[in-house]
Design a protein around this motif. Structure first.
Motif, PDB file in Angstrom:
ATOM      1  N   ARG A   1       0.919  -1.308   0.057  1.00 19.73           N
ATOM      2  CA  ARG A   1       0.009  -0.061  -0.046  1.00 19.73           C
ATOM      3  C   ARG A   1       0.995   1.086   0.007  1.00 19.73           C
ATOM      4  O   ARG A   1       0.443   1.971  -0.460  1.00 19.73           O
ATOM      5  N   ILE A   2       2.034   1.248   0.686  1.00 19.76           N
ATOM      6  CA  ILE A   2       3.154   2.557   0.741  1.00 19.76           C
ATOM      7  C   ILE A   2       3.343   2.543  -0.725  1.00 19.76           C
ATOM      8  O   ILE A   2       3.384   3.799  -1.352  1.00 19.76           O
ATOM      9  N   LEU A   3       3.797   1.274  -1.578  1.00 21.97           N
ATOM     10  CA  LEU A   3       4.363   1.518  -2.577  1.00 21.97           C
ATOM     11  C   LEU A   3       2.909   1.933  -3.900  1.00 21.97           C
ATOM     12  O   LEU A   3       3.359   2.861  -4.619  1.00 21.97           O
ATOM     13  N   GLN A   4       1.881   1.554  -3.644  1.00 26.20           N
ATOM     14  CA  GLN A   4       0.675   2.229  -4.393  1.00 26.20           C
ATOM     15  C   GLN A   4       0.433   3.537  -3.957  1.00 26.20           C
ATOM     16  O   GLN A   4       0.372   4.289  -5.156  1.00 26.20           O
ATOM     17  N   ASN A   5       0.709   3.894  -2.650  1.00 26.22           N
ATOM     18  CA  ASN A   5       0.306   5.506  -2.588  1.00 26.22           C
ATOM     19  C   ASN A   5       1.334   6.089  -3.194  1.00 26.22           C
ATOM     20  O   ASN A   5       1.125   7.375  -3.732  1.00 26.22           O
TER      21      ASN A   5
END
Ligand code: ACO
Length: 331
Positions: A261-265
């Motif tokens: 989710r950090i990478l997607q953000n």
């Protein structure tokens, strides 16, 4: 002023221990589920170092692979910079142990600790020794055994971390490739959101942990998440701007692998497709500073990187620390 030579990555190597810990195995250790872990983190399994294996062993094995990949011998290495926040010993350093194991008898050796940002800090440090003419070939090795600093009764952290080692050779190159720009930073006044005590622990830090668990990693996950989501895109933009490049010129971004989710953000904030963001956390978990060099080795061995490709590496971690580097692939 254009420099006549730069520091380029000319070899890579990595090791993930054979033993695995899957989400379903974790279901029998803490109250969690495969579904929760995959949905909230993207992680399915992680590799765990066997109890009787020192971290230095996999660090040395990854280093030998990187040296061979660069077509060098251990005696050609003039400096070893190791990054780790989970060393076997405080002294000797991990770098010295690796030096002895691999027979790099001409190398000076020291460790850096910037938690998960350690590889980017080591790369930026090593680059200076090449660019000022002190060294021609440097080994950078990042190795972590987070499983040894994990409280396996704390479901908020124990599902996240794994073990592994990644190494690169940084060599003097004069073909226009190599490290172009890097930026490092720290936010020490936020240090208490992610801690791993060593010889001393504050009362506050002892209180946060389960009884008898002093030397385990504790973090405020949502604080770290918020910091990471912001800093990953900011640090990427910073290095892109200072190199005078556009995102369209970048082949891949290699981010620290903490949480999908950090990478997607980060991808959303940077307006880039997830195809440009290299990820392996599904089967490694967060291996702290080893995560970027392990990704680089995988991508190189898969043939995803060609000489002349521009890439960005970007990380955040305990400290708090962050860093990014933009380089043109040399191999
Ligand atoms: N299984 C099931 N439920 C869980 C688990 C779990 N493993 N862990 C937490 N929960 C529960 C919580 O107890 C909470 O329940 P509650 O609402 O009843 O209290 C609920 O799930 C939500 O918890 P949050 O902490 O809000 O969950 P979030 O979506 O923020 O995800 C996570 C937590 C994955 C830790 C996330 O915050 C994260 O990834 N943070 C960044 C961590 C990181 O990247 N650290 C890297 C640095 S490490 C280094 O430098 C060495």
């Amino acid at each position: 002023m254009m420099k006549p030579f730069k520091a380029g990555i000319t070899g890579t190597g990595s090791i993930l221990p054979e033993k695995k810990l899957t989400n379903s195995q974790l279901e029998s250790i803490v109250e969690t589920s495969d579904e929760w872990i995959v949905k909230r983190t993207g992680i399915r399994e992680r590799h765990i170092l066997e109890d009787d294996v020192p971290l230095a062993k996999i660090a040395a094995e990854a280093s030998v692979k990187a040296i061979e990949d660069a077509g060098l011998n251990p005696v050609d290495i003039e400096l070893i910079i190791a990054s780790t926040c989970t060393p076997d010993y405080l002294t000797p350093s991990l770098a010295c142990t690796v030096q002895g194991e691999i027979g790099a008898k001409n190398a000076a050796a020291f460790d850096v600790n910037a938690a998960c940002t350690g590889f980017v800090y080591a790369l930026q440090t090593g680059r200076q020794f090449i660019e000022n003419g002190t060294c021609k070939n440097i080994l950078i090795v990042s190795a972590e055994a987070l499983s040894r600093a994990t409280d396996f009764t704390d479901r908020k952290t124990c599902v996240l971390f794994g073990d592994g080692a990644g190494a690169v050779i940084l060599s003097k190159v004069d073909d226009g490739t190599g490290v172009e720009e890097a930026c490092l930073g720290a936010v020490g006044d936020n240090a208490d959101v992610l801690t791993l005590p060593c010889l001393y622990a504050s009362d506050a830090d002892i209180e946060k942990r389960n009884e008898g668990k002093k030397q385990v990693l504790w973090m405020d996950g949502s604080e770290v998440f918020t910091f990471a989501s912001r800093i990953m895109s900011e640090a990427t933009k910073n290095v892109l701007d200072s190199a005078g490049n556009e995102m369209g010129q970048i082949k891949y971004i290699f981010p620290h692998q903490a949480n999908m989710r950090i990478l997607q953000n980060a991808a959303k904030r940077l307006d880039v497709s997830m195809d440009k963001i290299y990820s392996n956390l599904e089967y490694t978990g967060n291996i702290s500073s080893a995560s970027i060099p392990v990704c680089l080795d995988e991508a190189s061995k898969k043939g995803l990187l060609k000489k002349g490709d521009k890439i960005i590496m970007v990380a955040f971690g305990g400290g708090l620390t962050y860093g990014s580097a933009l380089l043109t692939w040399s191999k």
